[in-house]
Design an enzyme around this catalytic site. Structure first.
Site, PDB file in Angstrom:
ATOM      1  N   LYS A  56       4.971  18.582 -20.163  1.00 29.12           N
ATOM      2  CA  LYS A  56       6.092  17.964 -19.891  1.00 29.12           C
ATOM      3  C   LYS A  56       7.382  18.787 -20.761  1.00 29.12           C
ATOM      4  O   LYS A  56       7.769  18.444 -21.662  1.00 29.12           O
ATOM      5  CB  LYS A  56       6.273  16.264 -20.545  1.00 29.12           C
ATOM      6  CG  LYS A  56       7.331  15.636 -19.707  1.00 29.12           C
ATOM      7  CD  LYS A  56       6.980  13.858 -19.726  1.00 29.12           C
ATOM      8  CE  LYS A  56       8.274  13.262 -19.341  1.00 29.12           C
ATOM      9  NZ  LYS A  56       8.536  13.327 -17.944  1.00 29.12           N
ATOM     10  N   GLU A 110       3.728  17.123  -6.243  1.00 28.88           N
ATOM     11  CA  GLU A 110       4.655  15.718  -6.517  1.00 28.88           C
ATOM     12  C   GLU A 110       6.341  15.815  -6.756  1.00 28.88           C
ATOM     13  O   GLU A 110       6.613  17.057  -6.163  1.00 28.88           O
ATOM     14  CB  GLU A 110       4.358  15.576  -8.209  1.00 28.88           C
ATOM     15  CG  GLU A 110       4.913  16.674  -9.261  1.00 28.88           C
ATOM     16  CD  GLU A 110       4.605  16.130 -10.653  1.00 28.88           C
ATOM     17  OE1 GLU A 110       4.695  14.996 -10.903  1.00 28.88           O
ATOM     18  OE2 GLU A 110       4.280  17.195 -11.431  1.00 28.88           O
TER      19      GLU A 110
END
Ligand code: PLP
Ligand code: COI
Length: 351
Positions: free
Chosen positions: A197, A233
């Site tokens: 992330k 995604e």
């Protein structure tokens, strides 16, 4: 007792000014943020701060070389008045994984937990009331603050957490919206940083996201960068599809391991669905009965239609939220707001 620095009451927001039921997913100043510095090879004490700015060296590695990681989690005020934070150990572990990925010092889980709970408690008045359906978004951030000119890890770091009350991430909340597939842009390279992330993954998605917004769609679905033949995604959420009693979600090294998706895999199994984590060829999109985006911000955002503009194909999942998406959404939010028994021990109740 943490050290409290720079309390500035001047801009304190009064609760009367907040329209809890119509919050967007945006930044609102709250009372305090918490900070932990990493200097001389060790993490310091938790500091509490009310300033929204960070004094930063102009050669800090976070500014030049993207040495930064962030997390996202939520606290919910339940019908019983208790405040629950969802799966915070999972966020601690994912941040540690990101730190290993881009060579930043790992914050131990206990320190992460202490900081999250402190940030929530200190801003208790900003946790939306149960009836509003809103929540308190918790944003941990870890940045390289030490100065470097050559590309190498910093020698100093800052971990901080701010919180802000939020409503739905995608316009319309729990209703179907359209999404678009892109082949012009990739979010992450096959062996790049997609699994972590880090801010860079979002920088690479901003152009295509803005283009998508201009077309009136909620978000962009990325395909695998090597072949553009498999579903990966969204820019800010994982993908899942439902068919024949199965919950199907992609498995790939360049997808962020979503904690919501992990929870939905468990919930799907608990509800009697078969769970498949595997490659999803683009053509398979035509076979799903329902599809959704899932994440902390997105919760479950059901997909109404997916436009594949390159091939002039629309995958249509209907205007109405599907039955399985609805069941999973109710179960997930039920656990988060304390309406459904937390059998897997996912919540940390703030005492
Ligand atoms: N994928 C991306 C790229 C994200 O930014 C997010 C948000 O955190 C997710 C997936 C969902 O992850 P989580 O469910 O842990 O919030
Ligand atoms: C989250 O869901 O917590 C995220 O980090 C998504 C974000 C990019 C808004």
């Amino acid at each position: 007792m943490p050290k409290i620095i720079a309390i500035n009451q001047k801009y304190k927001i009064t609760m009367k000014e907040i329209d809890w039921s119509n919050l967007s997913f945006g930044y609102m100043k709250t009372d305090y943020n918490v900070r932990i510095y990493h200097r001389n090879g060790e993490w310091g004490k938790l500091e509490v701060c009310s300033e929204e700015t960070i004094p930063l060296h102009m050669a800090a590695t976070c500014l030049h070389y993207g040495q930064e990681a962030f997390e996202g989690l939520k606290a919910f005020r339940g019908k019983d008045g208790k405040v629950r934070i969802f799966r915070l150990e999972e966020n601690a572990a994912r941040l540690q994984s990101t730190c290993r990925g881009i060579l930043m010092p790992e914050l131990p889980t206990e320190r992460f937990k202490e900081a999250v709970i402190e940030a929530v408690k200190l801003n208790e008045r900003f946790i939306p009331p149960y009836e509003s359906g809103a929540s308190l978004y918790i944003r941990p951030l870890l940045i390289g603050t030490g100065a470097q000119v050559g590309v190498k890890p910093a020698n100093e770091y800052l971990f901080l957490i701010f919180v802000t009350p939020v409503g739905p991430y995608f316009k319309g909340g729990f209703s179907t919206t359209p999404y678009v597939i892109t082949r012009k842009y990739d979010r992450a390279a096959p062996l790049g940083t997609g699994i972590y992330k880090v801010g860079g993954n979002y920088a690479s998605s901003i152009w295509s996201l803005e283009a998508a917004h201009q077309k009136g769609v909620s978000n962009v679905l990325y395909l695998d960068a090597a072949t553009h033949s498999k579903v990966e995604e969204f820019g800010a959420a994982n993908f899942f599809g439902i068919k024949d009693g199965k919950y199907v979600t992609p498995k790939s090294h360049s997808i962020l391991p979503s904690i919501t998706n992990k929870s939905l895999r468990q919930i799907a199994a608990d509800l009697g669905l078969t769970v498949e984590e595997r490659d999803i060829p683009v053509e398979e999109l035509a076979t799903f009965e329902e599809a959704g985006a899932c994440g902390t911000a997105a919760v479950i955002s059901p997909i109404g239609a997916l436009y594949d503009l390159d091939n002039n194909v629309t995958y249509d999942y209907g205007m109405k939220v599907g039955e399985t998406c609805k069941k999973m959404y109710d179960h997930l939010q039920g656990i988060q707001y304390g309406r459904v028994e937390d059998v897997h021990n996912w919540n940390v109740v703030v005492e």
